[in-house]
Enzyme design. Sequence first.
Site, PDB file in Angstrom:
ATOM      1  N   ASP A  45       0.914  -1.032  -0.080  1.00 55.39           N
ATOM      2  CA  ASP A  45       0.023  -0.218  -0.006  1.00 55.39           C
ATOM      3  C   ASP A  45       0.607   1.121   0.129  1.00 55.39           C
ATOM      4  OD1 ASP A  45      -2.517   1.394   0.345  1.00 55.39           O
ATOM      5  OD2 ASP A  45      -1.648   1.744   2.282  1.00 55.39           O
ATOM      6  N   LYS A  49       1.335   4.232  -2.874  1.00 59.24           N
ATOM      7  CA  LYS A  49       1.354   5.667  -2.994  1.00 59.24           C
ATOM      8  C   LYS A  49       2.298   6.295  -3.291  1.00 59.24           C
ATOM      9  CE  LYS A  49      -1.982   5.040   0.755  1.00 59.24           C
ATOM     10  NZ  LYS A  49      -2.421   4.842   2.129  1.00 59.24           N
TER      11      LYS A  49
END
Length: 184
Positions: A45, A49
């Site tokens: 994750d 990003k």
Amino acid sequence: MFSGSLSYLFNNFSENQSLFSEVLLKARELGYTEPDPREDLDGMDVARKLLILAREIGLESEMDDVEIQNLIPEALQNEDDFDSFLQHKEELDIHYKKLKSSLKENEVLRYIGDLDVEKHQLNVKLIKVDKNSPLGGIKNADSIFEIYTSGYGDHPLIIQGAGAGAEVTARGVYTDILKIGNQL
């Protein structure tokens, strides 16, 4: 610090006497983590990003360019599901107790995405920082971005705010719906 769930996790683990697995389960109970928190712990994750940020500023980067430190101890990375993973929480707690014991009195753990534009390096990793620094002083499930430039020298420009939870997620989904609506 791109992940509100990991922010909460390491803020609480670094500062309290709780076991890592206890803080992880509390973060899950509060809705800060994915239903299977291993999806937060594997670093993907944060890597996604970081990759988005790199592309937004014009770098031609791919996921293969990102060095990712998986926070799940290697011996536990192949468990079939979260319940199986939790059956080995003692190993997880021992792993993180060792990391915590290596901290100096004024240090805390933080899981960050680091983008070095000049070197075109993207790293996702667990680091030790001074608890009195902006990154070290973050609380709850906040996210923080420190932007270092030649103009600011050793004093970064800081952007900080809520990083996890139902309200933050709902705002993001609502914003996406509005964007989609404007494209029709």
